[in-house]
Write a protein that holds these residues in place. Structure first.
Motif, PDB file in Angstrom:
ATOM      1  N   PRO A 197       0.932  -1.381  -0.013  1.00  0.00           N
ATOM      2  CA  PRO A 197       0.112   0.030  -0.102  1.00  0.00           C
ATOM      3  C   PRO A 197       1.017   1.290   0.031  1.00  0.00           C
ATOM      4  O   PRO A 197       0.586   2.080  -0.711  1.00  0.00           O
ATOM      5  N   ALA A 198       1.874   1.378   0.759  1.00  0.00           N
ATOM      6  CA  ALA A 198       2.937   2.349   0.714  1.00  0.00           C
ATOM      7  C   ALA A 198       3.385   2.575  -0.651  1.00  0.00           C
ATOM      8  O   ALA A 198       3.540   4.034  -1.034  1.00  0.00           O
ATOM      9  N   VAL A 199       3.947   1.683  -1.449  1.00  0.00           N
ATOM     10  CA  VAL A 199       4.600   1.815  -2.419  1.00  0.00           C
ATOM     11  C   VAL A 199       3.393   2.510  -3.444  1.00  0.00           C
ATOM     12  O   VAL A 199       3.609   3.213  -4.439  1.00  0.00           O
ATOM     13  N   VAL A 200       2.391   1.689  -3.610  1.00  0.00           N
ATOM     14  CA  VAL A 200       1.184   2.181  -4.436  1.00  0.00           C
ATOM     15  C   VAL A 200       0.928   3.555  -4.163  1.00  0.00           C
ATOM     16  O   VAL A 200       0.644   4.471  -4.960  1.00  0.00           O
ATOM     17  N   ALA A 201       1.086   3.982  -3.032  1.00  0.00           N
ATOM     18  CA  ALA A 201       0.401   5.295  -2.428  1.00  0.00           C
ATOM     19  C   ALA A 201       1.483   6.312  -2.543  1.00  0.00           C
ATOM     20  O   ALA A 201       1.391   7.696  -2.641  1.00  0.00           O
ATOM     21  N   PHE A 202       2.753   5.884  -2.635  1.00  0.00           N
ATOM     22  CA  PHE A 202       3.963   6.676  -2.704  1.00  0.00           C
ATOM     23  C   PHE A 202       3.649   7.773  -3.773  1.00  0.00           C
ATOM     24  O   PHE A 202       4.127   9.204  -3.371  1.00  0.00           O
TER      25      PHE A 202
ATOM     26  N   ALA B  61       0.193  20.951   1.469  1.00  0.00           N
ATOM     27  CA  ALA B  61       0.901  19.974   1.880  1.00  0.00           C
ATOM     28  C   ALA B  61      -0.073  19.095   3.001  1.00  0.00           C
ATOM     29  O   ALA B  61      -0.021  17.997   3.066  1.00  0.00           O
ATOM     30  N   PHE B  62      -0.617  19.895   3.601  1.00  0.00           N
ATOM     31  CA  PHE B  62      -1.601  19.409   4.702  1.00  0.00           C
ATOM     32  C   PHE B  62      -2.675  18.545   3.981  1.00  0.00           C
ATOM     33  O   PHE B  62      -2.906  17.378   4.626  1.00  0.00           O
ATOM     34  N   VAL B  63      -3.217  18.832   2.961  1.00  0.00           N
ATOM     35  CA  VAL B  63      -4.402  18.274   2.088  1.00  0.00           C
ATOM     36  C   VAL B  63      -3.512  16.865   1.594  1.00  0.00           C
ATOM     37  O   VAL B  63      -4.263  15.754   1.936  1.00  0.00           O
ATOM     38  N   THR B  64      -2.609  16.951   1.185  1.00  0.00           N
ATOM     39  CA  THR B  64      -1.941  15.738   0.521  1.00  0.00           C
ATOM     40  C   THR B  64      -1.673  14.851   1.413  1.00  0.00           C
ATOM     41  O   THR B  64      -1.890  13.805   1.458  1.00  0.00           O
ATOM     42  N   LEU B  65      -1.024  15.277   2.689  1.00  0.00           N
ATOM     43  CA  LEU B  65      -0.724  14.379   3.693  1.00  0.00           C
ATOM     44  C   LEU B  65      -1.914  13.795   4.210  1.00  0.00           C
ATOM     45  O   LEU B  65      -2.047  12.493   4.716  1.00  0.00           O
ATOM     46  N   PHE B  66      -3.058  14.386   4.312  1.00  0.00           N
ATOM     47  CA  PHE B  66      -4.306  14.007   5.155  1.00  0.00           C
ATOM     48  C   PHE B  66      -4.782  12.795   4.329  1.00  0.00           C
ATOM     49  O   PHE B  66      -5.097  11.625   5.019  1.00  0.00           O
ATOM     50  N   ILE B  67      -4.772  13.027   2.807  1.00  0.00           N
ATOM     51  CA  ILE B  67      -5.248  11.940   1.955  1.00  0.00           C
ATOM     52  C   ILE B  67      -4.439  10.740   2.098  1.00  0.00           C
ATOM     53  O   ILE B  67      -4.870   9.604   2.100  1.00  0.00           O
TER      54      ILE B  67
ATOM     55  N   TRP C 213      -2.727   9.738   4.872  1.00  0.00           N
ATOM     56  CA  TRP C 213      -2.916   9.215   5.881  1.00  0.00           C
ATOM     57  C   TRP C 213      -4.278   8.145   5.897  1.00  0.00           C
ATOM     58  O   TRP C 213      -4.561   7.230   6.526  1.00  0.00           O
ATOM     59  N   VAL C 214      -5.322   8.887   5.150  1.00  0.00           N
ATOM     60  CA  VAL C 214      -6.954   8.215   4.863  1.00  0.00           C
ATOM     61  C   VAL C 214      -6.558   6.972   4.251  1.00  0.00           C
ATOM     62  O   VAL C 214      -7.022   5.792   4.493  1.00  0.00           O
ATOM     63  N   TRP C 215      -5.628   7.077   3.182  1.00  0.00           N
ATOM     64  CA  TRP C 215      -5.279   5.776   2.311  1.00  0.00           C
ATOM     65  C   TRP C 215      -4.649   4.595   3.268  1.00  0.00           C
ATOM     66  O   TRP C 215      -5.028   3.553   3.169  1.00  0.00           O
ATOM     67  N   ALA C 216      -3.710   5.184   4.254  1.00  0.00           N
ATOM     68  CA  ALA C 216      -2.936   4.058   5.241  1.00  0.00           C
ATOM     69  C   ALA C 216      -4.058   3.496   6.016  1.00  0.00           C
ATOM     70  O   ALA C 216      -3.988   2.110   6.286  1.00  0.00           O
ATOM     71  N   TYR C 217      -4.779   4.447   6.517  1.00  0.00           N
ATOM     72  CA  TYR C 217      -5.893   3.749   7.586  1.00  0.00           C
ATOM     73  C   TYR C 217      -6.861   2.870   6.773  1.00  0.00           C
ATOM     74  O   TYR C 217      -7.129   1.981   7.556  1.00  0.00           O
ATOM     75  N   GLN C 218      -7.261   3.181   5.622  1.00  0.00           N
ATOM     76  CA  GLN C 218      -8.397   2.302   4.917  1.00  0.00           C
ATOM     77  C   GLN C 218      -7.865   1.055   4.762  1.00  0.00           C
ATOM     78  O   GLN C 218      -8.272  -0.119   4.515  1.00  0.00           O
ATOM     79  N   VAL C 219      -6.332   1.031   4.506  1.00  0.00           N
ATOM     80  CA  VAL C 219      -5.755  -0.400   4.079  1.00  0.00           C
ATOM     81  C   VAL C 219      -5.805  -1.074   5.222  1.00  0.00           C
ATOM     82  O   VAL C 219      -6.014  -2.294   5.274  1.00  0.00           O
ATOM     83  N   ARG C 220      -5.430  -0.533   6.511  1.00  0.00           N
ATOM     84  CA  ARG C 220      -5.554  -1.117   7.735  1.00  0.00           C
ATOM     85  C   ARG C 220      -6.895  -1.791   8.111  1.00  0.00           C
ATOM     86  O   ARG C 220      -6.989  -2.945   8.441  1.00  0.00           O
TER      87      ARG C 220
ATOM     88  N   CYS D 103      -9.896  -0.342  -5.366  1.00  0.00           N
ATOM     89  CA  CYS D 103     -11.036   0.484  -5.747  1.00  0.00           C
ATOM     90  C   CYS D 103     -11.070   1.733  -4.707  1.00  0.00           C
ATOM     91  O   CYS D 103     -11.057   2.959  -5.234  1.00  0.00           O
ATOM     92  N   ALA D 104     -10.728   1.424  -3.489  1.00  0.00           N
ATOM     93  CA  ALA D 104     -10.691   2.488  -2.424  1.00  0.00           C
ATOM     94  C   ALA D 104      -9.601   3.604  -2.824  1.00  0.00           C
ATOM     95  O   ALA D 104      -9.587   4.693  -2.781  1.00  0.00           O
ATOM     96  N   GLY D 105      -8.446   2.885  -3.146  1.00  0.00           N
ATOM     97  CA  GLY D 105      -7.126   3.473  -3.494  1.00  0.00           C
ATOM     98  C   GLY D 105      -7.534   4.277  -4.986  1.00  0.00           C
ATOM     99  O   GLY D 105      -7.002   5.671  -4.836  1.00  0.00           O
ATOM    100  N   ALA D 106      -7.815   3.862  -5.933  1.00  0.00           N
ATOM    101  CA  ALA D 106      -8.477   4.782  -7.060  1.00  0.00           C
ATOM    102  C   ALA D 106      -9.276   5.949  -6.926  1.00  0.00           C
ATOM    103  O   ALA D 106      -9.032   6.924  -7.356  1.00  0.00           O
ATOM    104  N   PHE D 107     -10.166   5.884  -5.786  1.00  0.00           N
ATOM    105  CA  PHE D 107     -10.813   6.887  -5.721  1.00  0.00           C
ATOM    106  C   PHE D 107     -10.237   7.955  -4.847  1.00  0.00           C
ATOM    107  O   PHE D 107     -10.405   9.131  -5.254  1.00  0.00           O
ATOM    108  N   LEU D 108      -9.395   7.626  -3.836  1.00  0.00           N
ATOM    109  CA  LEU D 108      -8.714   8.606  -3.113  1.00  0.00           C
ATOM    110  C   LEU D 108      -7.603   9.259  -3.884  1.00  0.00           C
ATOM    111  O   LEU D 108      -7.497  10.515  -3.950  1.00  0.00           O
ATOM    112  N   SER D 109      -7.040   8.540  -4.993  1.00  0.00           N
ATOM    113  CA  SER D 109      -6.194   9.027  -6.021  1.00  0.00           C
ATOM    114  C   SER D 109      -6.754  10.152  -6.876  1.00  0.00           C
ATOM    115  O   SER D 109      -6.007  11.025  -7.227  1.00  0.00           O
TER     116      SER D 109
END
Length: 272
Positions: free
Chosen positions: A79-84, A129-135, A137-144, A181-187
């Motif tokens: 997930p980290a590599v994909v969201a990087f 930067a805050f908006v980017t990092l927030f999204i 964080w949401v990505w990492a949380y939804q993966v968990r 699907c969730a990652g594509a939406f957030l991206s």
């Protein structure tokens, strides 16, 4: 009889100045081609400085993955590599500044480029930067979350065990499908609000909300072209991660410079 206070009342009741929203253009696939050509030219003009940003981003990615292994967070690696790539627009701020100065034929050195973010402290780049990092964080949380629901918090002793569970079990396939699907939406959300927002903030005195709204308008007016550009970015960035992140040394600078030139084509220049 005319009141002596009429003029003062009128001026006192004037509405506060509101920032003027930039006007957006229609762009085509030819604009993407022209922007890519200009971005590649910018990279060749200053390859060492441009490559530095790609190298820094690649090293950060390598250290990030190493830290996940060291902390035993094996499940977070994919997930980290994909969201990087989600944080790439912010990492490319120096590249936008380089292209901006080269376009205006202004001289610049390392100090002007490396301090571009610090010099934005009185503007609103930090909020983006805050908006980017927030999204992120949401990505990492939804993966968990999906990991706990679908894989039932399975224990992974090593990375190969995690890969085997994800790619060779029905539960793993479900996890990949839902997570993708969730990652594509957030991206898509992040791309829509940032595709021209960061270059715009660097280029003009405006607030981050107006910058995001302008970015959304660009995507709304040019959905097919922007979708194509998003696909180019995603595929290029993900392929660049394969050789231990080292492909980013070249691809990040070229995409960063290209983003600046595409922004110039998508948003009408401010009046002098």
């Amino acid at each position: 009889m005319t009141s002596n206070t009429e003029g003062s009342i009128h001026s006192d009741n004037q509405a506060p100045h509101q920032p003027v929203m930039p006007t957006v253009n229609k762009v085509t696939s030819e604009d993407i081609k022209a922007s890519l050509k200009a971005g590649f030219s910018d990279f060749l003009a200053r390859p060492l400085m441009s490559g530095f940003f790609g190298l820094f981003y690649a090293v950060f990615g390598i250290l990030f993955v190493w830290a996940l292994v060291w902390l035993g967070k094996i499940w977070m690696i994919i997930p980290a590599v994909v969201a990087f790539p989600l944080v790439a627009p912010f990492a490319a701020a120096g590249l936008y500044e380089m292209s901006r100065r080269m376009q205006k034929d202004e001289s610049f050195g390392w100090s002007e480029i490396l301090t571009v973010i610090a010099n934005q402290r009185k503007r609103e780049m930090g909020w983006m930067a805050f908006v980017t990092l927030f999204i992120f964080w949401v990505w990492a949380y939804q993966v968990r979350l999906w990991l706990a629901i679908i894989l039932r918090d399975a224990s992974f002793s090593d990375f190969s065990g995690f890969l085997n569970t994800v790619f060779f079990t029905p539960e793993g396939w479900t996890f990949l499908l839902v997570g993708s699907c969730a990652g594509a939406f957030l991206s898509a959300v992040l791309f829509t609000v940032t595709v021209v927002a960061m270059p715009l903030l660097l280029d003009r005195e405006t607030n981050f909300v107006s910058a995001m709204l302008t970015s959304i308008q660009v995507v709304k007016e040019n959905p097919v072209v922007m979708l194509t550009w998003a696909a180019i970015i995603s595929i290029t960035m993900l392929l660049s991660l394969v050789p231990a992140f080292l492909g980013l040394i070249f691809t990040l600078p070229i995409l960063g410079h290209t983003t600046w030139h595409l922004y110039q084509r998508a948003v009408v220049p401010a009046e002098a």
